[in-house]
Design an enzyme around this catalytic site. Structure first.
Site, short mmCIF file in Angstrom:
data_model
loop_
_atom_site.label_atom_id
_atom_site.label_comp_id
_atom_site.label_asym_id
_atom_site.label_seq_id
_atom_site.Cartn_x
_atom_site.Cartn_y
_atom_site.Cartn_z
N CYS A 113 -3.26 -1.96 1.09
CA CYS A 113 -3.07 -0.37 0.65
C CYS A 113 -2.46 -0.09 2.25
O CYS A 113 -2.61 -0.77 3.38
CB CYS A 113 -4.38 0.25 0.81
SG CYS A 113 -4.51 1.89 0.62
N GLY A 114 -1.84 1.07 2.31
CA GLY A 114 -1.56 1.69 3.62
C GLY A 114 -2.69 1.98 4.72
O GLY A 114 -2.50 1.93 5.97
#
Length: 159
Positions: A36-37
């Protein structure tokens, strides 16, 4: 259920763990994702754990694949990724759902205790719940809240 310490969770080896083992300690419970970012937040979470674990803090990571499939299929890959890339030493548990009909009861309880901005559902990875030593949920933090921003609230629970 009246508090977090009444729940059981599954460890990565499939065995159940009683959260009552953490009674008397503040907890930071987080739904995580490895791809995930926001994944770099593992570094900040580990820093809080390193700084405050000797004063009782426990951080509990729960990998979740409900948001754009951003978690490894194999839990061993998840734990290795966290350890190798971010030095994670706090407990990572078995992958769970946090929303919907298969949501883990712990997360259903957490969401009931502290709703989000618009609803009680978790909107994304790295939603964080701060729990006091008595098992009461005292705060919910948005996914974008950096772990360092939680430190002031956490120190209140440690004093």
């Amino acid at each position: 259920m009246n508090n977090v310490f009444e729940f059981q969770v599954k460890m990565t080896n499939g065995q159940l763990k009683e959260l009552s083992e953490y009674q008397g300690k503040p907890l930071l419970i987080v739904n995580t994702a490895s791809k995930c970012g926001l994944t770099p937040q593992f570094k900040g979470l580990q820093e809080l754990y390193r700084k405050y674990n000797d004063r009782g803090l426990e951080i509990l990571g729960f990998p979740c694949d409900q948001f754009n499939n951003q978690e490894f299929d194999n839990i061993e890959e998840t734990t290795q990724f966290c350890q190798l890339n971010y030095g994670v030493t706090f407990p990572i548990f078995a992958k769970i759902d946090v929303n919907g009909g298969n949501a883990h009861p712990l997360f259903t309880f957490l969401k009931d205790q502290k709703k989000g901005l618009l609803s009680k559902n978790i909107k994304w990875n790295f939603t964080k719940f701060l729990v006091d030593p008595n098992g009461k949920v005292v705060e919910r933090y948005a996914p974008t809240t950096e772990p360092i921003k939680i430190e002031i609230d956490l120190r209140k629970l440690l004093s």
